[in-house]
Enzyme design. Structure first.
Site, PDB file in Angstrom:
ATOM      1  CG  HIS A  62      -1.776   1.207   1.355  1.00 45.25           C
ATOM      2  ND1 HIS A  62      -2.997   1.317   0.738  1.00 45.25           N
ATOM      3  CD2 HIS A  62      -1.589   2.373   2.017  1.00 45.25           C
ATOM      4  CE1 HIS A  62      -3.527   2.485   1.018  1.00 45.25           C
ATOM      5  NE2 HIS A  62      -2.696   3.154   1.792  1.00 45.25           N
ATOM      6  CG  HIS A 113     -10.183   3.352   2.791  1.00 48.67           C
ATOM      7  ND1 HIS A 113     -10.849   3.419   3.986  1.00 48.67           N
ATOM      8  CD2 HIS A 113      -8.871   3.459   3.108  1.00 48.67           C
ATOM      9  CE1 HIS A 113      -9.995   3.569   4.981  1.00 48.67           C
ATOM     10  NE2 HIS A 113      -8.784   3.591   4.468  1.00 48.67           N
TER      11      HIS A 113
END
Length: 766
Positions: A62, A113
């Site tokens: 990420h 997300h």
């Protein structure tokens, strides 16, 4: 776990160096053996538990893009090699910034997300909005609008019924509380997203050129201030899994508190205070550098600020305000608690800084200072727990050359063309097909979703759903504005990821152009399956290459974006979903062009060329459950010509409506154009697609647009299309209360609209 005010038991630098045999939980934190070895090589010793925590989150997929940076670098090279637009800040910053004229700049970015929103839909989606808003704020801009490209499993699947309402409520709840209009997005349904919903969030901000701020910590002796919400245990494991006895164990080494929740908890009212406080701090010129705390929390903010500045920072971690006194230093460093910012402040400005924070009831604490040591040094109750080169944490993480290869099944997939499927042959069948498509999950009315969003708060929204793009007025005096659109057809990307990424860009580009705006810049959110699958990595590499090549041809830069990987259940990866956002500028928002018919008796023109292109289409998907063949042909030169024509037509107030043709083809565009005001249309299709009414109605050829023009100005439009070299076909007139295709069928607008509106309420409740 002892209270944080007591003398803690932890790995200090000295202990780490002197206790070489105690096993560390690097695997539980997501690190590979070679990565752990590299950390020890960098430090010349064992890392402390706090250092291990920092490296694990900052070297995660990420944060570090370790599997994708080799492909992403071409976007940076594109910006360097080609003078694309007026980019004031780009890749590497919190968000891209584009000069739009009159001294104004706009910053925008889209991020994901996804996984948190599957685990806890409301808070996952809400904090996705909160995080992207802070990215925009950190650039010195006032956030002015948000958008939400969403993907779900089949509409009737039980898990979709679980995640969709929560996600929509989270997006709306957080954005509405912030007073930010939601001006657009997408909601797409496909079985591959079952268990892997995609929640992409976009924010747009406005600033004057002189207000631009960058994330860096410079100036030896300048103070490091943490302000906003207190740090809690929420969000630990948000980017790397915290599952270790070392971190959970108590003083006796046995047991300890339960694992902290991995999903952040949002407080939009705190974020609203943070926004206004930060903007006043900028206006007072008391901020030398700034960074929001999002993914990886303090680990990210401290290391990135130090690495981008003079290279040194000292932090007293026990000064961090906590809302949970049991947090260990590792957890404090990894926590992704929301509504927090970090600023670098000159000592002479600290009193003014603190006074502004106090005015807004925002807690602020000096936790450290900038140094010239070239090291990031963090102490906890007098013990040194972190002593690392900040760049090794923030920017010099691992780089993987993941193997990738075109999968064997790609040729088989492309050979199964939709053009050979059984198609309607009579007028009644065409009518029934249109009704079925407008009511299908991917083409039906989105009001069930968008009615939960405030689309007009602040009073500057010019266009919003269901328009082709969202538009915001930037300057109320001059009417300068910007338009934004997001798009991606994952089926096209599955059939050909190179072309699929270009088609996503082309549709967003066209959506912005139909409003009358001039496309300027791109942000992307690249959602894919596991990078450990060579077929997925091939899809990713091809999509990046396609997007870069298309941006170079169109002359617009990629200003930044996000990558989300491991969107996969077992062996089933999601459709490759490279969501592309395009931002454009319009000099006068009063000249914007709506996407619906506005008056009766106007001529309808189809701009662009219609070919028999049905593979990957909504018709093939809905009617036949089919995916195969090759997607529509990309023609970027035609897209540019069409966009230039539409901008001229907007400037001259020539066309009264413009609606792009994409999913569902001409049939869907016609239907949607009639729904807003109930104005029908009569069309003749004998000059479209060689006179084949089915292809004319349901082909998804690109670079096409439906426009209307007053009868007395049709000649001006024809002169304009001739000048731009865009094919134009007059196909009928607006009027009446039906959609009539001469020689084929007549369908009352009310009947089509009722079918269009019924789908989501029937599935999700009123």
């Amino acid at each position: 776990m002892p209270d944080s005010t007591a003398a803690p038991r932890l790995d200090t630098v000295a202990v780490a160096a002197g206790d070489p045999h105690r096993e560390q939980p690097w695997q539980d934190l997501g690190l590979k053996a070679d990565e752990y070895s590299r950390i020890r090589e960098i430090l010349g010793r064992r890392p402390t538990s706090s250092e291990l925590a920092m490296y694990s989150v900052m070297w995660s997929e990420h944060c570090s893009y370790k599997s994708t940076k080799v492909h992403l670098k071409q976007f940076g090279e594109l910006a360097q090699e080609t003078p694309l637009g007026k980019m004031l800040a780009g890749i590497g910053e919190n968000a891209g910034v584009i000069d739009i004229g009159q001294g104004y700049a706009v910053t925008f970015k889209v991020e994901s997300h996804n996984h948190p929103s599957f685990v806890e839909p409301y808070q996952g989606a809400a904090t996705g909005i909160g995080g992207i808003v802070r990215d925009i704020l950190a650039m010195g801009a006032r956030p002015v609008a948000v958008m939400d490209p969403l993907r779900f499993g089949p509409l009737d699947a039980p898990d979709t019924q679980r995640v969709l309402p929560g996600i929509v409520a989270g997006v709306g709840g957080y954005g509405n509380c912030l007073g930010l209009p939601n001006i657009g997005g997408e909601a797409v349904f496909d079985e591959t997203y079952l268990g892997n919903p995609l929640v992409n969030a976009l924010c747009v901000g406005v600033l004057r050129h002189e207000d631009l701020h960058l994330a860096k910590a410079s100036g030896d002796g300048n103070l490091v201030v943490l302000y906003g919400a207190r740090t809690g245990g929420d969000g630990i494991g948000g980017v790397s899994v915290l599952a270790s006895e070392t971190f959970d164990a108590g003083p006796d080494g046995q047991g300890g508190p339960a694992k902290r929740p991995a999903v952040q908890v949002g407080d939009p009212f705190m974020e609203k205070l943070l926004i206004e406080c930060t903007l006043e701090l900028f206006a007072a010129e008391v901020v030398a550098g700034i960074q929001d705390l999002g993914g990886a929390g303090l680990s990210c903010a401290t290391s990135e600020l130090a690495s981008a500045g003079d290279g040194g920072m000292h932090v007293e971690l026990d000064r961090v305000p906590l809302r949970d006194s049991t947090l260990a230093p590792e957890e404090i460093l990894m926590s992704e608690s929301q509504e927090r910012m970090m600023a670098v402040v000159e000592p002479g400005d600290i009193d003014a800084f603190m006074a502004i924070c106090e005015k807004w009831d925002v807690e602020a604490v000096v936790i450290g200072e900038v140094t010239s040591s070239g090291r990031l040094e963090i102490d906890w109750h007098g013990e040194r727990v972190v002593d690392v080169p900040p760049r090794s944490v923030a920017h010099d993480g691992p780089t993987y050359q993941r193997p990738y290869a075109r999968p064997d099944w790609q040729d088989v997939l492309q050979a199964e063309v939709a053009e050979e499927l059984v198609r309607p042959s009579s007028g009644d069948e065409l009518r029934d097909t249109l009704l079925r498509l407008v009511a299908s999950p991917n083409l039906c009315d989105r009001s069930w979703i968008t009615d939960q969003y405030d689309r007009y708060v602040q009073g500057n929204t010019v266009l919003a759903q269901p328009s082709d793009s969202g538009m915001i007025r930037v300057d109320p005096d001059t009417n300068l504005g910007v338009a934004v659109s997001t798009d991606c057809n994952g089926r096209f990307a599955k059939l050909d990821p190179y072309a699929g990424a270009q088609l996503a860009l082309a549709e967003s580009y066209r959506n912005v152009a139909t409003s009358g705006a001039r496309p300027l810049a791109v942000s992307d959110c690249l959602n894919f399956g596991s990078p450990e699958d060579p077929a997925v990595m091939w899809q990713f590499a091809e999509a990046c290459r396609g997007l870069k090549d298309a941006c170079a041809e169109l002359g617009i830069p990629v200003t930044g974006g996000n990558v989300s990987l491991y969107n996969q259940t077992g062996e089933t990866a999601i459709l490759p979903t490279p969501v592309v956002a395009v931002l454009g500028v319009i000099d006068d928002v009063t000249k914007r062009v709506p996407s619906h018919f506005v008056a009766e008796g106007e001529q309808i023109f189809l701009l662009g060329e219609t070919r028999e292109e049905l593979s990957g289409s909504e018709w093939a998907h809905v009617v036949h459950g089919h995916l195969g063949g090759r997607p529509p042909r990309v023609d970027l030169a035609a897209e540019q010509s069409l966009a230039a024509l539409l901008q001229d037509a907007s400037r001259d107030s020539l066309v009264t409506s413009a609606h792009d043709l994409s999913d569902g083809g001409l049939a869907q565009a016609l239907a949607e154009a009639t729904f807003r005001r109930g104005i029908g249309a009569r069309v003749m299709l004998s000059k479209v697609a060689g006179g084949d009414p089915f292809v004319a109605l349901f082909s998804e050829s690109t670079a096409r647009c439906l426009v209307t023009v007053p009868e007395d100005r049709a000649g001006e439009l024809l002169a304009l299309v001739h000048r731009h070299g865009v094919p134009a076909t007059g196909i009928g007139r607006t009027g009446g209360d039906s959609i009539t295709v001469d020689g084929q069928f007549e369908l009352p607008v009310a009947e089509a609209k009722a079918a269009w509106q019924a789908t989501l309420p029937a599935a999700l409740g009123s």
